[in-house]
Motif scaffolding. Structure first.
Motif, PDB file in Angstrom:
ATOM      1  N   ARG A  12       0.829  -1.205   0.000  1.00 43.76           N
ATOM      2  CA  ARG A  12       0.000   0.000   0.000  1.00 43.76           C
ATOM      3  C   ARG A  12       0.868   1.261   0.000  1.00 43.76           C
ATOM      4  N   THR A  13       1.980   1.232   0.738  1.00 45.69           N
ATOM      5  CA  THR A  13       2.882   2.380   0.771  1.00 45.69           C
ATOM      6  C   THR A  13       3.507   2.616  -0.598  1.00 45.69           C
ATOM      7  N   MET A  14       3.929   1.535  -1.264  1.00 49.88           N
ATOM      8  CA  MET A  14       4.484   1.676  -2.611  1.00 49.88           C
ATOM      9  C   MET A  14       3.441   2.256  -3.572  1.00 49.88           C
ATOM     10  N   TYR A  15       2.210   1.820  -3.412  1.00 49.92           N
ATOM     11  CA  TYR A  15       1.126   2.332  -4.264  1.00 49.92           C
ATOM     12  C   TYR A  15       0.892   3.822  -4.014  1.00 49.92           C
ATOM     13  N   GLN A  16       0.835   4.212  -2.750  1.00 51.10           N
ATOM     14  CA  GLN A  16       0.579   5.607  -2.412  1.00 51.10           C
ATOM     15  C   GLN A  16       1.719   6.528  -2.825  1.00 51.10           C
ATOM     16  N   SER A  17       2.940   5.986  -2.923  1.00 48.62           N
ATOM     17  CA  SER A  17       4.087   6.820  -3.304  1.00 48.62           C
ATOM     18  C   SER A  17       3.978   7.311  -4.741  1.00 48.62           C
ATOM     19  N   LEU A  18       3.076   6.746  -5.517  1.00 48.38           N
ATOM     20  CA  LEU A  18       2.903   7.143  -6.918  1.00 48.38           C
ATOM     21  C   LEU A  18       1.792   8.173  -7.100  1.00 48.38           C
ATOM     22  N   PHE A  19       1.205   8.639  -5.987  1.00 47.03           N
ATOM     23  CA  PHE A  19       0.091   9.581  -6.060  1.00 47.03           C
ATOM     24  C   PHE A  19       0.436  10.895  -5.344  1.00 47.03           C
ATOM     25  N   ASP A  20      -0.466  11.843  -5.454  1.00 49.68           N
ATOM     26  CA  ASP A  20      -0.241  13.149  -4.831  1.00 49.68           C
ATOM     27  C   ASP A  20      -0.533  13.076  -3.341  1.00 49.68           C
ATOM     28  N   PHE A  35       9.467  10.804  -6.121  1.00 53.20           N
ATOM     29  CA  PHE A  35      10.881  10.429  -6.006  1.00 53.20           C
ATOM     30  C   PHE A  35      11.766  11.482  -6.661  1.00 53.20           C
ATOM     31  N   THR A  36      11.289  12.063  -7.757  1.00 48.73           N
ATOM     32  CA  THR A  36      12.030  13.155  -8.383  1.00 48.73           C
ATOM     33  C   THR A  36      12.147  14.344  -7.439  1.00 48.73           C
ATOM     34  N   GLU A  37      11.073  14.597  -6.708  1.00 48.28           N
ATOM     35  CA  GLU A  37      11.072  15.691  -5.729  1.00 48.28           C
ATOM     36  C   GLU A  37      12.122  15.455  -4.644  1.00 48.28           C
ATOM     37  N   ILE A  38      12.259  14.208  -4.217  1.00 42.98           N
ATOM     38  CA  ILE A  38      13.224  13.892  -3.167  1.00 42.98           C
ATOM     39  C   ILE A  38      14.655  14.192  -3.616  1.00 42.98           C
ATOM     40  N   PHE A  39      14.959  13.892  -4.877  1.00 44.86           N
ATOM     41  CA  PHE A  39      16.339  14.023  -5.351  1.00 44.86           C
ATOM     42  C   PHE A  39      16.623  15.356  -6.049  1.00 44.86           C
ATOM     43  N   THR A  40      15.646  16.250  -6.089  1.00 47.36           N
ATOM     44  CA  THR A  40      15.872  17.551  -6.723  1.00 47.36           C
ATOM     45  C   THR A  40      15.597  18.722  -5.786  1.00 47.36           C
ATOM     46  N   ASN A  41      14.700  18.561  -4.837  1.00 53.32           N
ATOM     47  CA  ASN A  41      14.381  19.636  -3.902  1.00 53.32           C
ATOM     48  C   ASN A  41      15.569  19.898  -2.979  1.00 53.32           C
ATOM     49  N   SER A  42      15.922  21.156  -2.786  1.00 49.32           N
ATOM     50  CA  SER A  42      17.105  21.507  -1.994  1.00 49.32           C
ATOM     51  C   SER A  42      16.967  21.062  -0.538  1.00 49.32           C
ATOM     52  N   ASP A  43      15.778  21.203   0.041  1.00 47.38           N
ATOM     53  CA  ASP A  43      15.573  20.764   1.426  1.00 47.38           C
ATOM     54  C   ASP A  43      15.696  19.248   1.540  1.00 47.38           C
ATOM     55  N   MET A  44      15.170  18.520   0.559  1.00 46.46           N
ATOM     56  CA  MET A  44      15.270  17.063   0.580  1.00 46.46           C
ATOM     57  C   MET A  44      16.715  16.602   0.391  1.00 46.46           C
ATOM     58  N   LEU A  99       2.369  17.615   7.763  1.00 43.65           N
ATOM     59  CA  LEU A  99       2.018  18.370   6.565  1.00 43.65           C
ATOM     60  C   LEU A  99       0.946  17.686   5.725  1.00 43.65           C
ATOM     61  N   GLY A 100       0.650  16.430   6.027  1.00 45.23           N
ATOM     62  CA  GLY A 100      -0.424  15.726   5.338  1.00 45.23           C
ATOM     63  C   GLY A 100      -0.133  15.352   3.901  1.00 45.23           C
ATOM     64  N   ASP A 101       1.139  15.278   3.534  1.00 46.08           N
ATOM     65  CA  ASP A 101       1.519  14.894   2.165  1.00 46.08           C
ATOM     66  C   ASP A 101       1.753  13.388   2.131  1.00 46.08           C
ATOM     67  N   THR A 102       0.699  12.637   1.928  1.00 49.25           N
ATOM     68  CA  THR A 102       0.789  11.175   1.968  1.00 49.25           C
ATOM     69  C   THR A 102       1.684  10.628   0.867  1.00 49.25           C
ATOM     70  N   GLY A 103       1.632  11.200  -0.315  1.00 48.48           N
ATOM     71  CA  GLY A 103       2.428  10.702  -1.435  1.00 48.48           C
ATOM     72  C   GLY A 103       3.911  10.840  -1.197  1.00 48.48           C
ATOM     73  N   LEU A 104       4.362  12.021  -0.789  1.00 45.62           N
ATOM     74  CA  LEU A 104       5.792  12.245  -0.536  1.00 45.62           C
ATOM     75  C   LEU A 104       6.274  11.444   0.661  1.00 45.62           C
ATOM     76  N   ALA A 105       5.447  11.354   1.697  1.00 44.04           N
ATOM     77  CA  ALA A 105       5.804  10.565   2.868  1.00 44.04           C
ATOM     78  C   ALA A 105       5.969   9.087   2.497  1.00 44.04           C
ATOM     79  N   SER A 106       5.085   8.570   1.663  1.00 43.75           N
ATOM     80  CA  SER A 106       5.184   7.178   1.226  1.00 43.75           C
ATOM     81  C   SER A 106       6.437   6.962   0.383  1.00 43.75           C
ATOM     82  N   ALA A 107       6.769   7.939  -0.455  1.00 40.73           N
ATOM     83  CA  ALA A 107       7.988   7.831  -1.262  1.00 40.73           C
ATOM     84  C   ALA A 107       9.227   7.794  -0.375  1.00 40.73           C
ATOM     85  N   LEU A 108       9.239   8.581   0.683  1.00 38.57           N
ATOM     86  CA  LEU A 108      10.361   8.561   1.626  1.00 38.57           C
ATOM     87  C   LEU A 108      10.447   7.206   2.335  1.00 38.57           C
TER      88      LEU A 108
END
Length: 312
Positions: free
Chosen positions: A52-60, A72-81, A278-287
């Motif tokens: 379920r976590t892998m599935y949610q990581s592909l959504f907003d 995943f792109t956000e994780i490796f491109t965002n300066s804070d990440m 922050l309620g960002d389920t997609g980014l949290a699942s990707a992490l």
């Protein structure tokens, strides 16, 4: 929780009762009767959440819009990440090496000494403290108060700095050194674990090997390098990989001491922040998926080395 425990006990009791009353006791069915509850728990508590976590990581953030690999792109491109990934890499590189080195040196120094039991108890004592408790202790050690109007320092380190004529400093605010000061807490806790395992491995070295080495003229550092370290290599690998896995998922120390502020956040803490604050389920699942991927090579290497040790 009480309902889950009662349900589990009831299911287990029913399975064991049916197996006990079976007229024809077939080994395979008896084995399945004992294995199925464990497989059921693994499926509900591990496999399903992972899928379920892998599935949610592909959504907003609300799991409504499909984003593909954008999280995943956000994780490796965002300066804070990228700072989060940098901190995690520092934790994983520094903590296992330093904690294992301290534990190994300590185990060698106190081996067969008169105060061996007491010396080992002193360094092992932090293992009995939770990471939250250890973090609170070290927060007082790092405590900072402005050096004005004769304000007394509460933190041990800042008081030492004042005694030698230096200015007190924000140990937990100044980046990137604050990450290293957080790592000290983990090393303080894990050094006792490393010492215990490595001390047992050292005592298991056959005496005929050490005696033969001494007859060949090996003493001190050379004995440590050519006899002790090669003999306890499997234990060293276990200690390094175990501490590495624990460090990868470190959360308590960062959350308790800085809350991930001042550029100290790591992957596990950022997962909590993104998902529950922050309620960002997609980014949290990707992490969470990234953390899982990072753990896999360490576990695989550990298993491979243990198998090699068994074959020997």
């Amino acid at each position: 929780m009480a309902l889950a425990v009662v349900l589990f006990v009831g299911v287990m009791g029913a399975i064991l009762l049916l197996v006990g009353r079976a007229r024809r006791r077939v080994d395979i069915w008896q084995s399945l009767a004992f294995v199925l509850p464990a497989l059921l728990l693994l499926g509900v508590g591990l496999i399903y959440p992972a899928i379920r976590t892998m599935y949610q990581s592909l959504f907003d953030r609300t799991t409504d819009e499909f984003l593909g690999l954008d999280n995943f792109t956000e994780i490796f491109t965002n300066s804070d990440m990228l700072i989060v990934l940098r901190n995690t890499a520092i934790w994983v590189i520094v903590t296992p090496i330093v904690a294992t080195f301290i534990g190994l040196v300590y185990a060698v120094l106190v081996d067969r000494s008169r105060v061996e039991a007491f010396a080992k108890a002193v360094i092992f004592l932090p293992m009995a403290i939770s990471l939250v408790g250890a973090s609170i202790i070290w927060r007082y050690v790092y405590e900072y108060r402005p050096d004005q109007q004769n304000i007394d320092q509460v933190g041990l380190l800042n008081q030492l700095l004042v005694w030698v004529g230096l200015e007190p400093r924000h140990f937990l605010v100044d980046s990137p050194w604050n990450t290293l000061f957080l790592i000290v807490v983990m090393i303080w806790v894990q050094a006792g674990f490393a010492m215990t395992v490595l001390s047992a491995a050292i005592k298991a070295i056959p005496s005929d090997i050490t005696e033969a080495a001494q007859l060949d003229g090996l003493t001190g550092v050379r004995m440590f390098r050519y006899i002790t370290v090669p003999s306890i290599r499997p234990a060293l690998i276990v200690v390094l990989t175990t501490i590495s896995i624990g460090t990868l998922k470190v959360f308590d120390i960062v959350r308790t001491m800085t809350g991930g502020q001042f550029d100290t956040s790591v992957v596990a803490n950022e997962f909590y922040t993104q998902g529950f604050q922050l309620g960002d389920t997609g980014l949290a699942s990707a992490l969470a998926v990234l953390l899982f991927i990072l753990v896999i090579p360490i576990v695989a290497y550990n298993v491979r080395q243990l198998r090699k040790a068994d074959l020997r």
